[in-house]
Scaffold this active site. Structure first.
Site, short mmCIF file in Angstrom:
data_model
loop_
_atom_site.label_atom_id
_atom_site.label_comp_id
_atom_site.label_asym_id
_atom_site.label_seq_id
_atom_site.Cartn_x
_atom_site.Cartn_y
_atom_site.Cartn_z
N ASP A 12 42.90 37.80 37.10
CA ASP A 12 42.54 36.67 36.31
C ASP A 12 42.49 35.53 37.05
O ASP A 12 42.88 34.16 36.54
CB ASP A 12 43.22 36.30 35.00
CG ASP A 12 43.25 37.62 34.22
OD1 ASP A 12 42.33 38.04 34.18
OD2 ASP A 12 44.43 38.05 33.62
N GLY A 14 40.32 33.72 38.78
CA GLY A 14 39.15 32.97 38.87
C GLY A 14 38.03 33.54 39.95
O GLY A 14 37.44 32.66 40.57
N LYS A 15 38.16 34.67 40.14
CA LYS A 15 37.51 35.37 41.38
C LYS A 15 35.78 35.24 41.22
O LYS A 15 35.31 34.84 42.08
CB LYS A 15 37.72 36.78 41.64
CG LYS A 15 39.32 36.90 42.07
CD LYS A 15 39.87 38.57 42.03
CE LYS A 15 39.67 39.28 41.04
NZ LYS A 15 40.69 38.93 39.90
N GLY A 16 35.58 35.50 39.77
CA GLY A 16 34.04 35.52 39.44
C GLY A 16 33.49 34.08 39.96
O GLY A 16 32.26 34.06 40.53
N GLY A 39 37.35 41.02 33.82
CA GLY A 39 36.97 39.95 32.97
C GLY A 39 36.61 38.90 33.84
O GLY A 39 37.60 38.27 34.49
N HIS A 40 35.29 38.56 34.10
CA HIS A 40 34.82 37.58 35.10
C HIS A 40 34.09 36.41 34.49
O HIS A 40 33.09 36.96 33.76
CB HIS A 40 34.35 38.00 36.36
CG HIS A 40 34.92 39.03 37.25
ND1 HIS A 40 34.29 39.68 38.15
CD2 HIS A 40 36.34 39.15 37.13
CE1 HIS A 40 35.29 40.27 39.01
NE2 HIS A 40 36.45 40.05 38.26
N THR A 130 44.42 47.64 28.93
CA THR A 130 43.31 46.91 28.33
C THR A 130 42.86 48.01 27.58
O THR A 130 41.87 47.54 26.62
CB THR A 130 42.37 46.30 29.36
OG1 THR A 130 41.86 47.56 30.15
CG2 THR A 130 43.06 45.39 30.41
N GLN A 227 40.67 42.66 39.30
CA GLN A 227 42.20 42.27 39.14
C GLN A 227 42.90 41.81 40.34
O GLN A 227 42.13 40.77 40.88
CB GLN A 227 42.74 43.66 38.88
CG GLN A 227 42.62 44.29 37.60
CD GLN A 227 41.50 45.46 37.62
OE1 GLN A 227 41.06 46.02 38.52
NE2 GLN A 227 40.61 45.40 36.47
N THR A 304 40.56 41.50 26.58
CA THR A 304 41.08 41.81 25.28
C THR A 304 41.65 40.66 24.47
O THR A 304 42.05 40.91 23.20
CB THR A 304 42.45 42.60 25.76
OG1 THR A 304 43.20 41.39 26.46
CG2 THR A 304 42.39 44.04 26.46
N GLY A 305 41.31 39.53 24.86
CA GLY A 305 41.85 38.25 24.01
C GLY A 305 43.30 38.05 23.92
O GLY A 305 43.84 36.89 23.24
N LEU A 335 43.96 23.99 39.36
CA LEU A 335 45.02 22.74 39.76
C LEU A 335 44.94 21.72 38.52
O LEU A 335 46.09 21.31 38.22
CB LEU A 335 44.48 22.09 40.96
CG LEU A 335 45.55 20.97 41.48
CD1 LEU A 335 47.10 21.58 41.65
CD2 LEU A 335 44.91 20.10 42.83
N VAL A 417 39.05 22.36 40.42
CA VAL A 417 39.47 21.34 39.47
C VAL A 417 38.98 21.63 38.04
O VAL A 417 38.96 20.52 37.26
CB VAL A 417 39.20 20.19 40.02
CG1 VAL A 417 40.18 20.07 41.37
CG2 VAL A 417 37.97 19.80 40.51
P1 IMP Z 1 44.41 49.02 32.72
O1 IMP Z 1 43.72 48.61 33.98
O2 IMP Z 1 43.55 48.88 31.59
O3 IMP Z 1 45.06 50.71 32.79
O4 IMP Z 1 45.71 48.13 32.53
C1 IMP Z 1 46.88 48.07 33.49
C2 IMP Z 1 47.59 46.75 33.62
O5 IMP Z 1 46.60 46.05 34.29
C3 IMP Z 1 47.95 45.88 32.21
O6 IMP Z 1 48.92 45.23 32.52
C4 IMP Z 1 46.71 45.13 32.10
O7 IMP Z 1 46.73 44.19 31.33
C5 IMP Z 1 46.26 45.00 33.64
N1 IMP Z 1 44.90 44.38 33.98
C6 IMP Z 1 43.96 45.18 33.96
N2 IMP Z 1 43.02 44.74 34.31
C7 IMP Z 1 43.05 43.42 34.45
C8 IMP Z 1 42.18 42.13 34.63
O8 IMP Z 1 41.40 42.15 34.83
N3 IMP Z 1 43.02 40.93 34.72
C9 IMP Z 1 44.33 40.84 34.39
N4 IMP Z 1 45.26 42.15 33.88
C10 IMP Z 1 44.42 43.35 34.18
#
Ligand code: IMP
Length: 428
Positions: A12, A14-16, A39-40, A130, A227, A304-305, A335, A417
């Protein structure tokens, strides 16, 4: 120039947005690991709704870019086809610019069910996945006899036989391990596969061949990591990690290209830290500071929200990720989110049982007990969203970036920013 984008924290980062920005100069954008767990969010224009992508490479918003999903990805065809349909509604014909590897492994409904059953059965020991079936899909890849690859969609007779056997195996397994009494039916799963086969047939290729040819023609390749390094299966905070190599170490295996095909590794981090799911998080602020960052930075999972856990910037962890990934340059995102905090803290060292550690600990039992040593810096109040150059940032914001850069020992080339494409300030 071939560039690999790598997350330096727990995902998360902000790679996208960076991939979208760098796609302007890329010929191919390559997604090589993870699956629909990622999730991007890409904001093309702040006047329109953002694009939330899970599997589709973020380069898809650029017409002249060929997007590639390689063998290393756990491919959820249902999600991918949903994204293709969503993009079509907004005028983007994704299939024209997308190729997927026959070697990628298919995420099936029984993988998602297995993920859920496993998490439910673990109680306090659960990973907090997730529930997108990622772990079970990669487990089957390693198991081999229970795996289905995208290429299996091109041989329906073979797939039928394999699928029948696998569904029986999964039903037996789920009943024995989890007392599950709702066996999966083979027919509806097969129907889904038939639909995927029709829909995906035109875009299934040998991506290893495609990438080698593109590399040979000196095309610009942009690799989009999913990730972050601290979630890497081998080098992350095991067992609270994802099931693929989320750092750059997995790139050769996940693409078929040698490591030397990459010229530059660009690491992405936030100006603070976040984590979703369980696992150690030394600089976590489970207090008003963490709440402030979560609200201001909209720190809720794209997939997942779930509310993300938030904390101070952890330079020990990020420095480790830089080492693992051979990172040449860093982008610091968000920042602007830190504005309004009187003081900013950066974790510069870990202490364990009275001793200062000189390397990021390998064991979860150690990492979960370390104490952070912090350096305190002056905060800033101004809204940064309209700032266009580094020199126009408030002095305290500049000093924060410069100090983090000094600690990390790698240049911070861009600073985020705001969420928009243009809200990135370049340096040097
Ligand atoms: P999984 O990849 O769904 O098996 O989850 C394993 C761990 O990686 C959990 O802690 C998830 O919350 C975390 N995780 C998986 N994908 C992401 C992502 O894109 N961003 C942040 N955490 C992630």
């Amino acid at each position: 120039m071939n560039i690999c984008i790598v997350g330096l924290q727990w995902g998360d980062e902000g790679k996208g947005k960076i991939v979208d920005r760098l796609s302007e100069k890329a010929d191919l954008v390559i997604r090589y690991s993870g699956g629909a767990n990622a999730g991007h969010t890409v904001v093309r224009d702040s006047s329109e709704e953002s694009f939330k992508l899970h599997l589709m490479p973020s380069g898809i918003l650029h017409e002249n870019v060929l997007c590639v999903i390689t063998n290393g990805v756990a491919l959820d065809a249902e999600v991918l086809l949903g994204e293709i349909a969503g993009l079509k509604k907004r005028g983007i014909e994704a299939k024209n610019n997308l190729r997927i590897s026959g070697r990628a492994h298919l995420v099936m409904d029984y993988h998602k069910k297995q993920d859920q059953l496993s998490e439910d059965s673990l109680g306090k020991a659960k990973i907090g996945t997730t529930v997108r079936g990622i772990g079970p899909c990669y487990s089957d890849k390693v198991m081999r006899t229970t795996a289905l690859r995208v290429a299996d969609l091109q041989n329906m007779d073979g797939l039928k036989e394999k699928l029948k056997r696998i569904v029986e195996y999964k039903n037996t397994l789920f009943a024995a391990l989890y007392d599950d009494n709702e066996p999966l039916e083979y027919e509806p799963i097969l129907e889904k596969c038939q639909y995927w086969a029709e829909q995906l047939a035109p875009i299934i290729v040998d991506t290893t061949e495609l990438l080698h040819k593109a590399w040979g023609q000196n095309k610009n390749l942009l690799f989009e990591g999913a990730q972050g390094t601290l979630l890497d299966l081998d080098h992350g905070t095991f067992p609270y990690v994802t099931s693929s190599n989320a750092s750059a170490v997995g790139l050769p295996a996940a693409t078929g290209l040698p490591g030397r095909a990459v010229d530059r590794y660009l690491g992405i981090c936030k100006a603070y830290s976040t984590r979703v799911g369980a696992g150690p998080f030394p600089s976590e602020q489970d207090n008003k500071i963490g709440d402030y960052i979560r609200d201001k930075g909209h720190e809720y999972g794209t997939t997942t929200g779930r509310p993300r856990r938030c904390g101070w910037f952890d330079a020990v962890a990020v420095e480790y990720s830089i080492r693992i990934g051979g990172i040449n340059e860093v982008v610091m995102q968000h920042l602007d989110t830190l504005s309004g905090l009187k003081e900013l803290k950066v974790c510069t060292a870990y202490h364990y049982q009275g001793k200062k550690l000189d390397f990021f600990p390998a064991e979860e039992s150690v990492l979960s007990q370390v104490e952070c040593e912090y350096e305190t810096l002056t905060g800033f109040d101004q809204n940064l969203r309209a700032v266009c150059s580094f020199e126009d940032l408030p002095m305290a914001a500049q000093q924060y970036v410069q100090r983090v850069e000094e600690i990390l020992g790698v240049p911070i080339r861009m600073v985020g920013v705001g969420p928009g494409r243009e809200q990135l300030v370049s340096r040097g």
